[in-house]
Design a protein around this motif. Structure first.
Motif, PDB file in Angstrom:
ATOM      1  N   PRO A 359      97.159  -7.439  68.388  1.00  0.00           N
ATOM      2  CA  PRO A 359      95.932  -7.314  67.255  1.00  0.00           C
ATOM      3  C   PRO A 359      95.569  -5.373  68.069  1.00  0.00           C
ATOM      4  O   PRO A 359      96.350  -5.171  69.311  1.00  0.00           O
ATOM      5  N   HIS A 360      94.416  -4.827  67.074  1.00  0.00           N
ATOM      6  CA  HIS A 360      94.613  -3.851  67.687  1.00  0.00           C
ATOM      7  C   HIS A 360      93.233  -3.950  68.773  1.00  0.00           C
ATOM      8  O   HIS A 360      92.826  -5.266  68.799  1.00  0.00           O
ATOM      9  N   GLY A 361      93.207  -2.941  69.817  1.00  0.00           N
ATOM     10  CA  GLY A 361      92.043  -3.124  70.017  1.00  0.00           C
ATOM     11  C   GLY A 361      91.892  -2.142  71.613  1.00  0.00           C
ATOM     12  O   GLY A 361      92.392  -1.096  71.349  1.00  0.00           O
ATOM     13  N   ALA A 362      91.202  -2.548  72.634  1.00  0.00           N
ATOM     14  CA  ALA A 362      91.083  -1.931  74.355  1.00  0.00           C
ATOM     15  C   ALA A 362      91.285  -2.945  75.385  1.00  0.00           C
ATOM     16  O   ALA A 362      90.669  -3.944  75.139  1.00  0.00           O
ATOM     17  N   PHE A 363      91.586  -2.275  76.236  1.00  0.00           N
ATOM     18  CA  PHE A 363      91.466  -3.112  77.367  1.00  0.00           C
ATOM     19  C   PHE A 363      91.252  -2.450  78.509  1.00  0.00           C
ATOM     20  O   PHE A 363      91.858  -0.804  78.597  1.00  0.00           O
ATOM     21  N   ARG A 364      91.048  -2.570  80.019  1.00  0.00           N
ATOM     22  CA  ARG A 364      91.164  -1.517  81.230  1.00  0.00           C
ATOM     23  C   ARG A 364      91.581  -2.187  81.905  1.00  0.00           C
ATOM     24  O   ARG A 364      92.492  -3.426  82.451  1.00  0.00           O
ATOM     25  N   ARG A 382      91.703   2.680  83.791  1.00  0.00           N
ATOM     26  CA  ARG A 382      91.584   3.298  83.098  1.00  0.00           C
ATOM     27  C   ARG A 382      91.269   2.437  81.375  1.00  0.00           C
ATOM     28  O   ARG A 382      92.380   1.188  81.278  1.00  0.00           O
ATOM     29  N   ASN A 383      90.225   2.903  80.788  1.00  0.00           N
ATOM     30  CA  ASN A 383      90.199   2.453  79.684  1.00  0.00           C
ATOM     31  C   ASN A 383      91.525   2.835  78.468  1.00  0.00           C
ATOM     32  O   ASN A 383      91.459   4.143  78.452  1.00  0.00           O
ATOM     33  N   ILE A 384      91.660   1.445  77.657  1.00  0.00           N
ATOM     34  CA  ILE A 384      92.219   2.191  77.153  1.00  0.00           C
ATOM     35  C   ILE A 384      92.379   2.016  75.198  1.00  0.00           C
ATOM     36  O   ILE A 384      92.187   0.749  75.822  1.00  0.00           O
ATOM     37  N   ARG A 385      92.646   2.569  74.596  1.00  0.00           N
ATOM     38  CA  ARG A 385      92.582   1.569  73.218  1.00  0.00           C
ATOM     39  C   ARG A 385      93.342   1.843  72.759  1.00  0.00           C
ATOM     40  O   ARG A 385      94.017   3.385  72.244  1.00  0.00           O
TER      41      ARG A 385
END
Length: 627
Positions: A359-364, A382-385
C-alpha cells in the motif's frame, strides 16, 4: 323573473350578456332586457367572471330567432291550431311557418286566453328544452352541438324569456359557454407552457382553467383531457430533467404532477420509469468511469464521471462508492489492488517473480537519537510519503530465477569472472574467500538448490537482472530504493526491529538466535537470546511467515542490495523516497538482516555500504516493479 333569478345566483345575465344584440332587438327579455342599454356593461363589470370572454365570442353564435309571420283569423284559427298540434306530434318545432312553435305563437297573439293554445305552446317549449338539453349532452362528442343548443336558446328566449324552465335552460347554456371558454383558455395556457402547477404571478394557468370548466360543467371531457394533458406535461418536464441528470428536479416535477390526479397511478408509473432510468444511468456512469481508468488521463475522466454520479445518486449508493474506490485504487495502484499477488509473463515463456502490491502511505525513515546501536548514518529522521503503491517481489530472487536470466543472457556474473567469492567456513565459523564459488553456490560454496535465495551476486549483477527482467516482460523492474526497502521492511510498524520492539517471537524469520546450532554444533556468540528458528545459513524462500505487507524474509535470511549509492547520512537525500544515486559511484547500500547478522544489524533502520563488486554468502536482492 329570469333576470332576478340569475342575479341571485351571482352570474348576472350570464349567457344573455353575450347575446345582447339579439335580445335587445326582440325586446322580449323583461328585466334584463328592459335595462339593456346599461345593464349589460354594469352587470359584466359587477360580477367576477370565471373566464375572460374574447372579442370574437361576445355575441351568440346564432342570430336572433324571429317567428315567421302567420296571419290568424276567426276563419283559419282552428285549422291553424290543428296544424300546430300535428306539427308538435311530428316533432316539428320551429324550423318554418308550418312548425308548432310559430303556429302556437301566432295563435297566442290572436287568442291570448285560449287554454288549449297555451297548453300546446307549453308542450312545444318543453319539447324544445328537451331538444336543447340533448344537444348540451352531446358537446363532448360533437362540439358543434353547442351551436344547436344556442339555437334552442334563441327560440326559447324569443318565445318565453321569463318561463322558469327557460331561465334554467339559459343558465345551463351559459355555463356550457363559460366551460368551453375556460377549456379554450386552458388549452392556450397549456400550449404556452403555463400549466399552473404553482404560484404564477398574473396567470391562472391551465389547471385552474380546466378545473373551473369542471365546476361549471361536471364531467366536461375536454377539461378532463386537459387535466390529463397538464399532468403529462409535468411528467414530461420530469423526464426532460432526468435526461439532463437533474433527478432532484425530476422529483420536484413528479411531486407537482402527483397533485393533479392523485387517485390515478400515472405519476407512480412515471416515477418507476425515471427511477429505473436513474439506476441505469448510475450504473452506466460507474462502468464508464471504470473503463476510463486504464486510458491516458483516464483518472481525470473517471473523476468527472464520479462527480456526475455523486450528484445524481442517492446518499450511500454502492455504485458511487465502488467507482470512488476504483479511482482511489487507480490513483495509487494503477490496475492493481493493495495486497494483490501477480506475475508478469516473459516473452520467451514462463512467468516472472511473484510480486506483491504494497500500500501507499507514509513512515518515518531512520533511527531516532538514543536508539540503541544506532548511528548518525541512520539520521536525520525524515518523513517519507509514497503517493503511489509499489509492487515488491514476494520473495528474494532465487537461484532458479537467476539461472533463467543467466541462461538467456550474455551476462557474466562478477564472482564467475573473478573466480571466487566469500563463503561461510564451518571449520572456522567465519566467512572466507573460496575459489570456484559463484551465484550457483549456496552460502557455504556448495551447489545451491533452485529455491534458495541467490547469493554471491554483486550490485551490478542485480542491476543486470532487473534490466533483463524489464526487457522480457515489457514492465519497469528495478532495485528498491533505501526508502522503499525500509518502508516495506517496517510494514506499518515504527519500532526498533521490523516486528516492533523487543526480542522476536518464535520463528518469526531466519535470524541469529542463541538456540540455533550449526552442522558442527556451533552457536552464535551475539544473537537474540532464547530464540531459535531451526536454520543455519539461508533457508528456501518463504519458509517463514510474511510481514504485514505479505513480504517474506525482509528482515532475515539474506541481506539485500538496494539502488542507492552510499552516503554517510540522510542530509540532502531525496524527499520523495527515490533512490539517491550518483552515476559512477562505487559504494552501494545493502539493507536488512541476514541469517548471520547480529541483533544490531537486524534493526529496521540499519544500513551498510560496500563496494558494488562485493559478493558473499549472505547478500542477495529482491526487485520492485512500478505500477
Amino acid at each position: 323573473m329570469l333576470h332576478q333569478s340569475l342575479n341571485s345566483s351571482g352570474r348576472g345575465c350570464g349567457l344573455r350578456a353575450l347575446m345582447w344584440t339579439s335580445i335587445v332587438a326582440l325586446g322580449l327579455l323583461s328585466g334584463c332586457g328592459d335595462r339593456a342599454g346599461k345593464a349589460a356593461s354594469t352587470e359584466a363589470a359587477a360580477r367576477k367572471p370565471i373566464v375572460t370572454v374574447s372579442a370574437d365570442q361576445a355575441v351568440s353564435p346564432v342570430p336572433p330567432w324571429r317567428a315567421p309571420a302567420i296571419a290568424v283569423s276567426p276563419d283559419n284559427a282552428e285549422d291553424l291550431r290543428k296544424r300546430a298540434e300535428a306539427a308538435l306530434s311530428a316533432g316539428k318545432l320551429y324550423a318554418d311557418a308550418d312548425s308548432a312553435i310559430p303556429l302556437f305563437v301566432a295563435l297566442r297573439g290572436f287568442a291570448p286566453n285560449d287554454r288549449r293554445i297555451a297548453a300546446g305552446l307549453d308542450r312545444a317549449i318543453a319539447l324544445l328544452l328537451i331538444e336543447g338539453d340533448a344537444a348540451l349532452k352531446k358537446i363532448d362528442d360533437e362540439p358543434l352541438s353547442l351551436r344547436d343548443a344556442h339555437q334552442v336558446a334563441a327560440v326559447a328566449r324569443a318565445v318565453a324569456p321569463e318561463h322558469r324552465k327557460v331561465e334554467a335552460y339559459l343558465e345551463r347554456v351559459d355555463r356550457a359557454d363559460q366551460a368551453q371558454e375556460a377549456d379554450r383558455l386552458g388549452e392556450e395556457d397549456l400550449n404556452a407552457g403555463r400549466i399552473g402547477e404553482g404560484a404564477q404571478a398574473g396567470q391562472n394557468g391551465a389547471l385552474a382553467r380546466f378545473r373551473e370548466a369542471l365546476e361549471l360543467r361536471p364531467g366536461d371531457v375536454r377539461a378532463l383531457q386537459g387535466i390529463a394533458a397538464a399532468e403529462s406535461a409535468l411528467i414530461r418536464r420530469a423526464e426532460v430533467a432526468a435526461d439532463r441528470d437533474d433527478y432532484a428536479g425530476a422529483e420536484r416535477w413528479l411531486a407537482k404532477a402527483a397533485l393533479v390526479r392523485p387517485k390515478l397511478s400515472t405519476v407512480s408509473d412515471a416515477q418507476g420509469r425515471i427511477a429505473e432510468q436513474r439506476r441505469a444511468r448510475i450504473g452506466s456512469l460507474r462502468d464508464q468511469g471504470i473503463a476510463a481508468l486504464p486510458k491516458l488521463r483516464g483518472i481525470d475522466e473517471a473523476r468527472g464521471l464520479l462527480a456526475t454520479l455523486l450528484r445524481i445518486a442517492p446518499a450511500g449508493d454502492p455504485a458511487a462508492a465502488e467507482l470512488r474506490e476504483r479511482i482511489e485504487l487507480a490513483t495509487h495502484y494503477g490496475l492493481f489492488r493493495p495486497g494483490q499477488v501477480f506475475t508478469d509473463a516473459m516473452n520467451f515463456g514462463g512467468r516472472g517473480p511473484a510480486m506483491v502490491v504494497i500500500p501507499h502511505g507514509a513512515f518515518r525513515m531512520g533511527a531516532p537519537v538514543g536508539e540503541a546501536d544506532s548511528s548518525d548514518a541512520e539520521r536525520p529522521l525524515r518523513n517519507i510519503r509514497f503517493e503511489r503503491g509499489l509492487a515488491v517481489s514476494r520473495y528474494e530472487i532465487t537461484v532458479g530465477e537467476f539461472r533463467r536470466f543467466m541462461n538467456s543472457s550474455k551476462h557474466r556474473a562478477r564472482a564467475t569472472r573473478r573466480g571466487y567469492s566469500t563463503a561461510y567456513d564451518e571449520r572456522s565459523g567465519n566467512l572466507v574467500r573460496r575459489g570456484g564459488v559463484d551465484w550457483q553456490s549456496d552460502y557455504a560454496g556448495q551447489p545451491a538448490a533452485d529455491n534458495l535465495p541467490v547469493v554471491h551476486v554483486s550490485a551490478k549483477d542485480a542491476a543486470a537482472y532487473v534490466e533483463w527482467l524489464s526487457a522480457i516482460t515489457g514492465q519497469r523492474y528495478r532495485l528498491p530504493s533505501e526508502a522503499e526497502y525500509e518502508y516495506a521492511l517496517r510494514a506499518g510498524k515504527q519500532g526498533r526491529y521490523p516486528w516492533g520492539d523487543g526480542a522476536p517471537t518464535n520463528k518469526i524469520g531466519n535470524l541469529t538466535g542463541s538456540l540455533d546450532v550449526s552442522p558442527s554444533g556451533r552457536h552464535w556468540r551475539n544473537a537474540f537470546q532464547g530464540y531459535g528458528d531451526g536454520a543455519w545459513g539461508p533457508m528456501p524462500v518463504g519458509s517463514y511467515l510474511p510481514n504485514a505487507f505479505g513480504l517474506h524474509d525482509m528482515g532475515g535470511n539474506v541481506s539485500e542490495w538496494v539502488a542507492d549509492c552510499w552516503h554517510d547520512n540522510y542530509r540532502r537525500a531525496p524527499r520523495d523516497g527515490a533512490a539517491w544515486f550518483n552515476p559512477g559511484c562505487r559504494t552501494r547500500v545493502f539493507r536488512g538482516g541476514s541469517w548471520s547478522s547480529s541483533p544490531a544489524q537486524t534493526r529496521a533502520a540499519w544500513r551498510q555500504g560496500t563496494s558494488a563488486d562485493t559478493t558473499n554468502g549472505r547478500l542477495g536482492f529482491r526487485v520492485v516493479r512500478d505500477i
